[in-house]
Motif scaffolding. Sequence first.
Motif, PDB file in Angstrom:
ATOM      1  N   ILE A  85       3.905 -97.249 -59.127  1.00 46.91           N
ATOM      2  CA  ILE A  85       4.066 -95.730 -59.723  1.00 46.91           C
ATOM      3  C   ILE A  85       2.825 -94.986 -59.809  1.00 46.91           C
ATOM      4  O   ILE A  85       1.785 -95.358 -60.178  1.00 46.91           O
ATOM      5  CB  ILE A  85       4.370 -95.980 -61.235  1.00 46.91           C
ATOM      6  CG1 ILE A  85       5.816 -96.693 -61.155  1.00 46.91           C
ATOM      7  CG2 ILE A  85       4.611 -94.519 -61.917  1.00 46.91           C
ATOM      8  CD1 ILE A  85       6.435 -97.032 -62.795  1.00 46.91           C
ATOM      9  N   ASP A  86       2.822 -93.876 -58.778  1.00 51.02           N
ATOM     10  CA  ASP A  86       1.700 -93.227 -58.406  1.00 51.02           C
ATOM     11  C   ASP A  86       0.625 -92.600 -59.644  1.00 51.02           C
ATOM     12  O   ASP A  86      -0.391 -92.680 -59.560  1.00 51.02           O
ATOM     13  CB  ASP A  86       1.981 -92.159 -57.478  1.00 51.02           C
ATOM     14  CG  ASP A  86       2.283 -92.642 -55.935  1.00 51.02           C
ATOM     15  OD1 ASP A  86       2.046 -94.093 -55.745  1.00 51.02           O
ATOM     16  OD2 ASP A  86       3.213 -91.970 -55.462  1.00 51.02           O
ATOM     17  N   ASN A  87       1.606 -92.129 -60.711  1.00 52.50           N
ATOM     18  CA  ASN A  87       0.869 -91.543 -61.360  1.00 52.50           C
ATOM     19  C   ASN A  87       0.089 -92.301 -62.739  1.00 52.50           C
ATOM     20  O   ASN A  87      -0.512 -91.844 -63.551  1.00 52.50           O
ATOM     21  CB  ASN A  87       1.866 -90.411 -62.344  1.00 52.50           C
ATOM     22  CG  ASN A  87       1.071 -89.318 -63.128  1.00 52.50           C
ATOM     23  OD1 ASN A  87      -0.001 -88.963 -62.701  1.00 52.50           O
ATOM     24  ND2 ASN A  87       1.736 -89.163 -64.384  1.00 52.50           N
ATOM     25  N   ILE A  88       0.125 -93.442 -62.368  1.00 50.19           N
ATOM     26  CA  ILE A  88      -0.295 -94.555 -63.475  1.00 50.19           C
ATOM     27  C   ILE A  88      -1.987 -94.659 -62.964  1.00 50.19           C
ATOM     28  O   ILE A  88      -2.108 -95.293 -61.777  1.00 50.19           O
ATOM     29  CB  ILE A  88       0.172 -95.999 -63.435  1.00 50.19           C
ATOM     30  CG1 ILE A  88       1.750 -95.879 -63.967  1.00 50.19           C
ATOM     31  CG2 ILE A  88      -0.519 -96.850 -64.238  1.00 50.19           C
ATOM     32  CD1 ILE A  88       2.537 -96.819 -64.281  1.00 50.19           C
ATOM     33  N   ILE A 135      -2.396 -92.323 -67.780  1.00 45.34           N
ATOM     34  CA  ILE A 135      -1.764 -91.668 -66.742  1.00 45.34           C
ATOM     35  C   ILE A 135      -2.912 -90.641 -65.956  1.00 45.34           C
ATOM     36  O   ILE A 135      -3.464 -90.164 -66.745  1.00 45.34           O
ATOM     37  CB  ILE A 135      -0.529 -90.947 -67.457  1.00 45.34           C
ATOM     38  CG1 ILE A 135       0.071 -91.671 -68.312  1.00 45.34           C
ATOM     39  CG2 ILE A 135       0.072 -89.750 -66.604  1.00 45.34           C
ATOM     40  CD1 ILE A 135       1.014 -92.645 -67.352  1.00 45.34           C
ATOM     41  N   LEU A 141       4.220 -86.130 -67.048  1.00 51.04           N
ATOM     42  CA  LEU A 141       4.632 -87.320 -67.736  1.00 51.04           C
ATOM     43  C   LEU A 141       5.985 -87.651 -67.943  1.00 51.04           C
ATOM     44  O   LEU A 141       6.664 -88.853 -67.975  1.00 51.04           O
ATOM     45  CB  LEU A 141       3.826 -87.079 -69.148  1.00 51.04           C
ATOM     46  CG  LEU A 141       3.933 -88.197 -70.149  1.00 51.04           C
ATOM     47  CD1 LEU A 141       3.483 -89.434 -69.699  1.00 51.04           C
ATOM     48  CD2 LEU A 141       3.698 -87.807 -71.505  1.00 51.04           C
ATOM     49  N   SER A 143       8.407 -87.359 -65.688  1.00 48.76           N
ATOM     50  CA  SER A 143       9.083 -88.006 -64.616  1.00 48.76           C
ATOM     51  C   SER A 143       8.617 -89.428 -64.528  1.00 48.76           C
ATOM     52  O   SER A 143       9.314 -90.211 -64.087  1.00 48.76           O
ATOM     53  CB  SER A 143       8.992 -87.343 -63.361  1.00 48.76           C
ATOM     54  OG  SER A 143       7.545 -87.237 -63.210  1.00 48.76           O
ATOM     55  N   THR A 144       7.339 -89.620 -65.093  1.00 46.40           N
ATOM     56  CA  THR A 144       6.581 -90.987 -65.063  1.00 46.40           C
ATOM     57  C   THR A 144       7.388 -91.868 -66.304  1.00 46.40           C
ATOM     58  O   THR A 144       7.561 -92.967 -65.941  1.00 46.40           O
ATOM     59  CB  THR A 144       5.078 -90.762 -65.453  1.00 46.40           C
ATOM     60  OG1 THR A 144       4.432 -89.890 -64.641  1.00 46.40           O
ATOM     61  CG2 THR A 144       4.447 -92.215 -65.430  1.00 46.40           C
ATOM     62  N   LYS A 147      10.514 -93.075 -64.771  1.00 45.91           N
ATOM     63  CA  LYS A 147      10.042 -94.303 -63.653  1.00 45.91           C
ATOM     64  C   LYS A 147      10.025 -95.454 -64.717  1.00 45.91           C
ATOM     65  O   LYS A 147      10.291 -96.606 -64.207  1.00 45.91           O
ATOM     66  CB  LYS A 147       9.129 -93.962 -63.016  1.00 45.91           C
ATOM     67  CG  LYS A 147       9.533 -92.683 -61.796  1.00 45.91           C
ATOM     68  CD  LYS A 147       8.016 -92.529 -61.143  1.00 45.91           C
ATOM     69  CE  LYS A 147       8.523 -91.390 -60.048  1.00 45.91           C
ATOM     70  NZ  LYS A 147       7.283 -91.085 -59.070  1.00 45.91           N
ATOM     71  N   LEU A 148       9.116 -95.352 -65.696  1.00 50.26           N
ATOM     72  CA  LEU A 148       8.927 -96.696 -66.580  1.00 50.26           C
ATOM     73  C   LEU A 148      10.022 -97.353 -67.193  1.00 50.26           C
ATOM     74  O   LEU A 148      10.636 -98.433 -67.076  1.00 50.26           O
ATOM     75  CB  LEU A 148       7.817 -96.177 -67.701  1.00 50.26           C
ATOM     76  CG  LEU A 148       6.456 -95.891 -67.029  1.00 50.26           C
ATOM     77  CD1 LEU A 148       5.615 -95.322 -68.306  1.00 50.26           C
ATOM     78  CD2 LEU A 148       5.890 -97.267 -66.494  1.00 50.26           C
TER      79      LEU A 148
END
Length: 306
Positions: A85-88, A135, A141, A143-144, A147-148
Amino acid sequence: MMRGSSFGYLIKEGAKNIYANRLMSFASIGTLVACMLLIGSALLFSINVNSFVGYIEEQNEVVALISDDATEQEVEDISNQLTLIDNILDFTYVSKEQAIEEQMALYGESAFLLEDFEGENNPENPLPNSFRLRIKDLSILSSTIMKLEAVEGIESVKAPTEVAEILSSIKRAVYSGGMFIVLILMAVSLVIIANTIKITVFNRRKEINIMKYVGATDGFIRLPFIVEGFLLGIISAVLAFGVLWVGYNYVLQVLAENPSAWINQIYQNTIPFQKVALQMAAWFGGGGIGIGVFGSMFFVNKYLKV
């Protein structure tokens, strides 16, 4: 091709124009310096706000809860999926036992109240196993979180959505406000340059007519005014850059000497001027020269009837 003597003449004429209209030139330089200082201050404020907001973003953790009976292999599988997950920014696994130990540390002298929950695989421990994540960008957030929640093994996600919205709003407001100020001040600077060129052209109208009669081209007549705008811009940029550097370091010194913990936290997350000095010098130089030359080129065509 322009000879060295012609180039020297243009520089000399541009400088002479500034001296001949020194009161207006002084007013132009003063106004341009003031505009650049305001623009530079707005840029530095925006950079530092983004830096501080970024620091606050990193302090707001997202917690992904996993089931108590998750095996080591399942925990490892979840960890592997989180890396995709890119945003992490980064994450840490916290077991039930670690979580209760952290709570006891926070309780201090009252930690004995939680002693019944200590121990590995203690069924009375109410805290869940979890992953704590930082993050990169709170503006995405939502969309993240989706994904989570789609990761197999994660039961639920707790996230500071309200904080994310506030921080994103602050970023947008600072950016929009900064751009508005920059555009307004650039317009003011162009008007000042226009008035300076207009007065210079008016004062030299007889000399310009003589030059025209003896065969001087329109471009040759216009160039000294463009050089004048260039010199006004570069002088203003150098002065503004120096004043901003000294003023910014003074403000940082005041913040550093303030005993307030909150102010000290802000100071620790401010950007040193040396770190952005080259970037600011390029902005000031390019902006000053650009405004001066563009103002001269545009308005000399408007006022110079040759």
